[in-house]
Design a protein around this motif. Structure first.
Motif, PDB file in Angstrom:
ATOM      1  N   SER A 168      18.000 123.906  22.726  1.00  0.00           N
ATOM      2  CA  SER A 168      19.300 123.846  23.394  1.00  0.00           C
ATOM      3  C   SER A 168      20.176 125.000  22.949  1.00  0.00           C
ATOM      4  O   SER A 168      20.095 125.480  21.818  1.00  0.00           O
ATOM      5  CB  SER A 168      19.982 122.515  23.059  1.00  0.00           C
ATOM      6  OG  SER A 168      21.343 122.532  23.422  1.00  0.00           O
ATOM      7  N   SER A 169      21.042 125.432  23.836  1.00  0.00           N
ATOM      8  CA  SER A 169      22.005 126.482  23.481  1.00  0.00           C
ATOM      9  C   SER A 169      23.007 125.977  22.451  1.00  0.00           C
ATOM     10  O   SER A 169      23.659 126.764  21.770  1.00  0.00           O
ATOM     11  CB  SER A 169      22.745 126.969  24.739  1.00  0.00           C
ATOM     12  OG  SER A 169      23.407 125.877  25.369  1.00  0.00           O
ATOM     13  N   ARG A 170      23.138 124.654  22.309  1.00  0.00           N
ATOM     14  CA  ARG A 170      24.028 124.069  21.301  1.00  0.00           C
ATOM     15  C   ARG A 170      23.477 124.236  19.902  1.00  0.00           C
ATOM     16  O   ARG A 170      24.227 124.250  18.923  1.00  0.00           O
ATOM     17  CB  ARG A 170      24.221 122.575  21.570  1.00  0.00           C
ATOM     18  CG  ARG A 170      25.054 122.233  22.789  1.00  0.00           C
ATOM     19  CD  ARG A 170      24.917 120.759  23.122  1.00  0.00           C
ATOM     20  NE  ARG A 170      25.184 119.905  21.966  1.00  0.00           N
ATOM     21  CZ  ARG A 170      24.922 118.604  21.939  1.00  0.00           C
ATOM     22  NH1 ARG A 170      24.364 118.016  22.996  1.00  0.00           N
ATOM     23  NH2 ARG A 170      25.195 117.896  20.865  1.00  0.00           N
ATOM     24  N   GLU A 172      18.364 131.200  20.490  1.00  0.00           N
ATOM     25  CA  GLU A 172      17.369 131.595  21.482  1.00  0.00           C
ATOM     26  C   GLU A 172      16.952 130.355  22.272  1.00  0.00           C
ATOM     27  O   GLU A 172      15.873 129.799  22.065  1.00  0.00           O
ATOM     28  CB  GLU A 172      16.157 132.236  20.802  1.00  0.00           C
ATOM     29  CG  GLU A 172      16.493 133.507  20.029  1.00  0.00           C
ATOM     30  CD  GLU A 172      15.272 134.134  19.365  1.00  0.00           C
ATOM     31  OE1 GLU A 172      14.156 133.565  19.504  1.00  0.00           O
ATOM     32  OE2 GLU A 172      15.418 135.178  18.724  1.00  0.00           O
ATOM     33  N   PRO A 173      17.827 129.862  23.168  1.00  0.00           N
ATOM     34  CA  PRO A 173      17.510 128.641  23.913  1.00  0.00           C
ATOM     35  C   PRO A 173      16.325 128.846  24.857  1.00  0.00           C
ATOM     36  O   PRO A 173      16.010 129.960  25.252  1.00  0.00           O
ATOM     37  CB  PRO A 173      18.806 128.349  24.672  1.00  0.00           C
ATOM     38  CG  PRO A 173      19.503 129.666  24.771  1.00  0.00           C
ATOM     39  CD  PRO A 173      19.140 130.404  23.525  1.00  0.00           C
TER      40      PRO A 173
END
Length: 665
Positions: A55-57, A61-62
Motif C-alpha cells: 500500500s502507498s500508506r 514502492e507501492p
C-alpha cells in the motif's frame, strides 16, 4: 484398495447430476471443484510474490511485492515456512533493508496458508497500535487473499480490533514488550519479535520479554516458529547480537563482477576520496578491483547465504545484513560514505552509524577518564555563581546513612554543563533537621553571570536508601520541584528516564496508596554519557580568542572542585562479564570506594531530562536566555569567567527576578 480419484468434479451418478439442468449449475460445479482443490504448497517468499500487494500508506514502492527487489530476503522468509526445519530465525540487520515487510509477509502467509495462533510483539503497546494501523491494516486491505479471510473492523463481532485479528483457524494478537499481560495472554505457534533490542529489560517486573514471549510457543514443540528481528545496540547488552552469536551466523556472499570471487560485504572495503563521498566504490577482497553501484543488482541476484559458525542450537538459524546490500534506489554506497563522514568526531553519531547502517553493535567506552587530566582542565570562576552559558539549574541528591550529598549543576545549550555547588548536609535521613536543610536548599538562589538569581528547577533524589523517608519528604515539599528516582542497570538511549509511576508511600506511619511519584533512570546511559563528555577535545585559548566554542556536552569544573571529588566522579568503569551460559553483559564496577560525585551527576542529569532539556527546541532555549537576561552572540565575561558559548548580556539590562521557568513544571 481403490485407486485415488484424480479429478475434482463430481463423478457420474452423483447427486449433482440432478441439478445439472438449472441455471447457475455450471458456476456451482466450478466452485465445488475449486473447493476440493488443495491449496498450492508455497514458501513464504512464493506466497508474497503471488499474493502480497504493498500500500502507498505503508511503502515507498507501492504495488505488487517482488522478492527479486531484495533477493537476500528470500532465504530468510523461506526459513519461516512450515517445510523448513528451523524453529528460531534470528535476523540482525541495518535499518531499512526490508525486514519488517518480510515479517508482514510471514503474517500474511500464516493467515492464508498456515493458520494458527500468532503473537507479534513490538517494543511498547503504543508502537504495536501504530504498527497495526500503519502496517497490518494495509497488509490485509491491499491483499485480496487476506481481505476475504479477515472481516472488516466495522462489522459487528468481527474479531478485527486494533490489537487482534481473527481469521479461520487462528488469531493474530499484537502487544508490547512492556506488557506482561499481553505476553502471557495465549499460547502461540508463531511468535514475531520485532526490534528486540528496544525491549525493556523486564516486562512489568516479571522477567525478560523475549523469554516470556517464547514461552508461549513451547507447547507447539517442533511445529513452532519464532522470528527475532532487530537493529543491534550496544556490545554486551544487545539481545539480537546474543541470539545471532548462538546461531550459525549466516552472511550473504555475492560474486565480484570482475573475478567472480564470492565474498560478504565489509565496510572496510568501501573506499572513497576524502570529502567526496560520491566517489565511493567497493573493492573486491580477491582482485582489489573497484566495484561500482550499478553492479549491485546482478551481485544481489547471484548472492547466497552461507553459515560461518557452528550453532549452539541446531534449530536456530541466524542472518546478518548491513546497508551495504541495500538495493538501488534505497541507500547507496555514496550515501553510506556521506553518513560516515558526517559522523566523524562524534561518538553518538558514530554509534548510530554502526547500529543503523552497518547493523553492528557499538562498543561502549567504559574506561574511567584520567582524574588528573580532568583536574588540569578546571577553570576559575567565582564560587557559587553560574557561568554565562548556564540557563537552568538541576540538583542530584545522594542519600547516605549519616549525610545527604547534593551537587548543583547548570545546563546550557547542547547540554553543556557547569558544576555550581557541592553541599554536604550532615545528619542523615533519620534526622529531621537534615531534611529541613534540604528543603531550604530548594529555595536558595545562585547568581548568574548576568546578575539574575537562579533557583533549582528540579532536584532528583535517590530512593535506594531509606525509601520511605525520601517519599515522605518529597511529598511534603511537592513533586513539582522534586523527583524521587530509582536507578536501574542497563542502557536505554531512547528513553533513559521513564515515569513517573505512582507508588505507595508511608507518611507518619500511615500507608498512603499511590502517594508518591517515582522516576526510573537507566544509570548506565548517563554514566557512559558523562565519561564521553569528559573526554571531549577542547579548543585552545587561541582558538577561543578567534571565536571557537566548546563542543556540545562539555563538562566545566570549577577550581574549587578538589581531587577527592574528581576521583569520585570517575570512580567506576564499564566491564564485560559473562554468565553461566556464556552470554556477555556490561556492568559498571567501582574502582574506588566512594562514587557519590558520579551518582549525584547522574541524578542531576536525570533531572535535566525530566525537565525536558533533551527535547527543547530553539524557542525554549531562547526563552531561557531571556529569563536570565542574555541573548545569542558572545558573552560579556568578567575576568576569570569560564567561556560559555555564543551568548551575551543585553545592553543595559540586568534581570533580578528569581529564575523559575514555566518549562520546569
Amino acid at each position: 484398495m481403490s485407486a485415488p480419484i484424480s479429478r475434482n468434479s463430481p463423478s457420474p451418478g452423483s447427486p449433482s447430476e440432478d441439478i445439472a439442468g438449472f441455471d447457475g449449475a455450471e458456476a456451482l460445479l466450478r466452485a465445488w471443484g475449486r473447493g476440493l482443490t488443495p491449496d498450492p504448497w508455497l514458501t513464504v517468499s512464493e506466497w508474497a510474490d503471488r499474493h502480497r500487494w504493498l500500500s502507498s500508506r505503508a511503502s515507498a514502492e507501492p504495488g505488487r511485492y517482488r522478492t527479486d527487489r531484495t533477493p537476500y530476503m528470500r532465504a530468510i522468509m523461506d526459513a519461516l515456512s512450515p517445510g523448513h526445519s528451523a524453529q528460531r530465525v534470528v535476523f540482525m540487520k541495518a535499518a531499512q533493508v526490508g525486514a519488517t515487510e518480510a515479517g508482514n509477509n510471514w503474517i500474511g502467509f500464516v493467515i492464508h496458508h498456515a493458520p494458527g495462533p500468532m503473537l507479534a510483539v513490538q517494543p511498547t503497546v503504543e508502537l504495536a497500535k501504530r504498527n497495526s494501523r500503519q502496517r497490518i491494516d494495509p497488509l490485509i486491505e491491499e491483499s485480496p487473499a487476506l481481505k476475504e479471510r479477515v472481516r472488516p473492523a466495522r462489522a459487528r463481532d468481527s474479531g478485527n480490533t486494533q490489537l487482534s485479528k481473527e481469521f479461520a483457524g487462528g488469531v493474530l494478537v499484537m502487544t508490547g514488550a512492556n506488557s506482561a499481560v499481553g505476553l502471557r495472554s495465549m499460547p502461540a505457534r508463531y511468535v514475531f519479535l520485532d526490534e528486540v533490542d528496544a525491549y525493556p529489560a523486564s516486562a512489568d517486573e516479571e522477567g525478560d520479554p523475549v523469554a516470556l514471549a517464547e514461552a508461549r510457543s513451547l507447547t507447539f514443540a517442533h511445529r513452532r516458529k519464532v522470528f527475532l528481528v532487530s537493529t543491534p545496540t550496544i556490545r554486551g547488552l544487545s539481545r539480537i547480537e546474543r541470539e545471532y552469536e548462538a546461531s550459525d551466523q549466516r552472511r550473504f556472499f555475492v560474486p565480484c563482477p570482475h573475478c567472480g570471487a564470492m565474498q560478504w560485504l565489509r565496510f572496510e572495503r568501501l573506499r572513497w576520496e576524502k570529502g567526496k563521498p560520491e566517489t565511493a566504490a567497493y573493492h573486491c577482497d580477491a582482485c582489489e578491483e573497484p566495484i561500482e553501484e550499478h553492479h549491485k543488482p546482478a551481485m544481489l541476484a547471484a548472492g547466497e547465504w552461507r553459515a560461518t559458525a557452528k550453532p549452539r542450537d541446531a534449530r536456530t538459524v541466524g542472518f546478518h545484513l548491513s546497508a551495504l546490500y541495500s538495493p538501488p534506489g534505497w541507500k547507496s554506497w555514496a550515501d553510506i560514505a556521506r553518513d560516515k563522514e558526517a559522523a566523524a568526531g562524534s561518538d553518538e553519531a558514530e554509534r548510530v552509524f554502526r547500529n543503523t547502517v552497518l547493523g553492528e553493535t557499538w562498543i561502549e567506552t567504559g574506561d574511567a577518564p584520567d582524574w588528573q587530566r580532568i583536574a588540569e582542565r578546571r577553570e576559575d570562576w567565582p564560587a557559587g555563581t553560574v557561568a554565562a552559558g548556564g540557563l537552568f539549574l538541576t540538583a542530584g541528591a545522594d542519600v547516605q546513612k549519616d549525610r545527604i550529598e547534593v551537587d548543583i549543576w547548570a545546563w546550557g545549550r547542547g547540554l553543556e554543563s557547569w558544576l555550581v555547588d557541592h553541599i554536604v548536609i550532615e545528619g542523615g535521613p533519620a534526622d529531621p533537621a537534615c531534611w529541613a536543610k534540604l528543603s531550604e536548599l530548594l529555595g536558595r538562589t545562585w547568581t548568574h553571570a548576568s546578575g539574575a538569581p537562579m533557583t533549582i528547577a528540579r532536584l532528583a533524589i535517590d530512593t535506594g536508601y531509606e525509601t520511605a523517608a525520601v517519599y515522605a519528604w518529597a511529598r511534603q515539599v511537592g513533586f513539582a520541584q522534586v523527583a524521587p528516582v530509582k536507578g536501574v542497570e542497563g542502557f536505554n538511549r531512547a528513553t533513559p528516564v521513564t515515569g513517573p509511576t505512582y507508588v505507595d508511600a508511608t507518611i507518619a506511619g500511615k500507608r498512603l496508596r499511590r502517594g508518591a511519584r517515582l522516576w526510573t533512570v537507566a544509570v548506565s546511559t548517563f554514566k557512559a554519557e558523562t565519561y564521553r563528555f569528559l573526554r571531549l577535545a577542547r579548543p585552545t585559548v587561541e582558538e577561543l580568542a578567534e571565536g571557537a566554542t566548546y563542543p556540545p556536552g562539555t563538562v566545566h569544573l570549577p577550581g574549587w572542585a578538589d581531587a577527592e571529588w574528581i576521583r569520585q566522579l570517575v570512580a567506576e568503569q564499564l566491564v564485560t562479564v559473562r554468565n553461566r551460559r556464556g552470554f556477555a553483559r556490561l556492568e559498571w564496577q567501582k574502582i574506588r570506594e566512594r562514587n557519590e560525585a558520579l551518582d549525584c551527576r547522574v541524578y542531576a542529569r536525570a533531572a535535566a531530562w525530566i525537565a525536558g532539556a533533551d527535547r527543547w527546541g530553539e524557542a525554549t532555549w531562547a526563552d531561557l536566555e531571556e529569563q536570565v537576561g542574555i541573548r545569542g552572540t558572545e558573552p560579556d565575561r568578567a575576568e576569570g569567567q569560564a567561556p560559555a558559548g555564543r551568548i551575551h548580556r543585553k545592553p543595559g539590562r540586568r534581570a533580578r527576578r528569581v529564575f523559575r521557568s514555566s518549562y520546569m513544571g
